[in-house]
Design a protein around this motif. Structure first.
Motif, PDB file in Angstrom:
ATOM      1  N   ARG A   9     -57.383  35.152 106.466  1.00 12.81           N
ATOM      2  CA  ARG A   9     -56.111  34.995 107.018  1.00 12.81           C
ATOM      3  C   ARG A   9     -54.978  35.285 106.320  1.00 12.81           C
ATOM      4  NH1 ARG A   9     -57.063  28.661 108.645  1.00 12.81           N
ATOM      5  NH2 ARG A   9     -54.723  28.745 107.930  1.00 12.81           N
ATOM      6  N   LYS A  10     -53.736  35.367 107.099  1.00 15.37           N
ATOM      7  CA  LYS A  10     -52.347  36.067 106.647  1.00 15.37           C
ATOM      8  C   LYS A  10     -52.247  34.956 105.248  1.00 15.37           C
ATOM      9  CE  LYS A  10     -50.208  38.315 110.118  1.00 15.37           C
ATOM     10  NZ  LYS A  10     -48.969  38.243 111.205  1.00 15.37           N
ATOM     11  N   ASP A  11     -52.414  33.634 105.046  1.00 13.57           N
ATOM     12  CA  ASP A  11     -52.170  33.019 104.266  1.00 13.57           C
ATOM     13  C   ASP A  11     -53.219  32.889 103.208  1.00 13.57           C
ATOM     14  OD1 ASP A  11     -54.352  31.702 105.188  1.00 13.57           O
ATOM     15  OD2 ASP A  11     -53.430  29.795 105.761  1.00 13.57           O
ATOM     16  N   GLY A  12     -54.097  33.918 103.112  1.00 10.36           N
ATOM     17  CA  GLY A  12     -55.177  34.373 102.026  1.00 10.36           C
ATOM     18  C   GLY A  12     -56.275  33.302 102.043  1.00 10.36           C
ATOM     19  N   LEU A  13     -56.432  32.402 102.875  1.00 10.69           N
ATOM     20  CA  LEU A  13     -57.655  31.644 102.942  1.00 10.69           C
ATOM     21  C   LEU A  13     -58.753  32.579 103.628  1.00 10.69           C
ATOM     22  CD1 LEU A  13     -56.172  28.139 104.280  1.00 10.69           C
ATOM     23  CD2 LEU A  13     -57.200  28.899 102.033  1.00 10.69           C
ATOM     24  N   HIS A  14     -59.936  32.206 103.325  1.00  8.40           N
ATOM     25  CA  HIS A  14     -61.282  32.974 103.601  1.00  8.40           C
ATOM     26  C   HIS A  14     -61.916  32.158 104.792  1.00  8.40           C
ATOM     27  CE1 HIS A  14     -61.626  36.224 100.885  1.00  8.40           C
ATOM     28  NE2 HIS A  14     -60.320  35.802 100.145  1.00  8.40           N
TER      29      HIS A  14
END
Length: 265
Positions: free
Chosen positions: A185-190
């Motif tokens: 995701r854009k927030d870095g979450l996978h």
């Protein structure tokens, strides 16, 4: 006589008379014995007959050549694309090979302008957001009064169902004998999506969404189309006929509609 007529349909693509083998109806089934067209394909051609040719009495195979009519398809089925190539100044385009059109990118769509009609069948459920950009691009390809013949799965009601609302940097990989979607995701979450839906195989046929009717109609109008004609699947004589059904346990009150839509610029 009425019961006898209901046991047959005349394919509006190739003209073949087909006996009904049962009462099962599905837009992707209900095949013609000769050309193999499904109910959806015959609905697309019904739209061409009604809105472009103004003649529903002849099958596509029997229509006269009119090369002054300019048109484009997006990975159209050969069952009708070959007839459209004979009749019109028609180009069937593809996503991965020439002639190439990526409906999400204006620069590839802009090569085709002032068209009388565009067929976009089972494409929009596979594209990345924002979907409205695709509709703007197709609008720009048409001449004033030109028509977009559109099919995509959609549900009764307003809200669309986005399968991957946080899709950003993703890939499709095989894992334990099945395909999964890996997304950063854009927030870095996978994210790992274990049960993706594919139409015909993995890759760019990944189903991204099921539209809500209200949402889809609003986007079409926002793109600038002045009129939307809904071809309800109630033309059994040509085999454009199926039963709507509930979408599933998650949406028990919503019918899968997915009619052919004719959108006029």
């Amino acid at each position: 006589m009425e019961q006898e007529a209901e046991r047959y349909f005349n394919c509006n693509i190739c003209g073949t008379r087909n006996a009904l083998k049962d009462k099962v109806r599905h837009r992707e089934l209900y095949f013609c014995d000769e050309c193999g067209s499904c109910a959806r394909f015959r609905g697309v051609i019904l739209a061409v007959q009604r809105f472009i040719l103004a003649d529903e009495t002849k099958s596509l195979k029997e229509q006269k050549i009119q090369k002054s009519i300019r048109s484009l398809g997006m990975s159209d089925s050969h069952s009708y694309a070959s007839h459209l190539e004979r009749l019109f100044s028609y180009t069937n385009t593809y996503f991965h090979t020439e002639p190439f059109v990526d409906v999400t990118k204006y620069e590839t769509c802009n090569k085709y302008i002032n068209l009388d009609f565009v067929i976009c069948s089972e494409v929009l459920e596979h594209v990345r957001t924002p979907v409205i950009n695709c509709l703007f691009n197709m609008y720009s390809m048409l001449k004033p009064g030109g028509q977009l013949i559109l099919t995509t799965p959609y549900l009764s009601g307003y809200e669309s169902v986005e399968h991957y609302p946080h899709l950003h940097d993703y890939k499709i990989v095989e894992h334990s004998g099945r395909y999964v979607v890996l997304n950063i995701r854009k927030d870095g979450l996978h994210e790992l999506h274990r049960s993706p839906s594919f139409h015909g195989g993995p890759g760019d046929v990944l189903e991204m969404r099921v539209f809500g009717e209200g949402d889809l109609m609003a986007m079409i109008r926002q793109a600038g189309f002045s009129r939307i004609d809904d071809l309800e699947p109630r033309s059994p004589a040509v085999g454009y006929d199926w039963d709507e059904f509930n979408f599933g346990a998650l949406y028990p009150d919503r019918k899968l509609k997915a009619h052919v839509l004719v959108c006029t610029k």
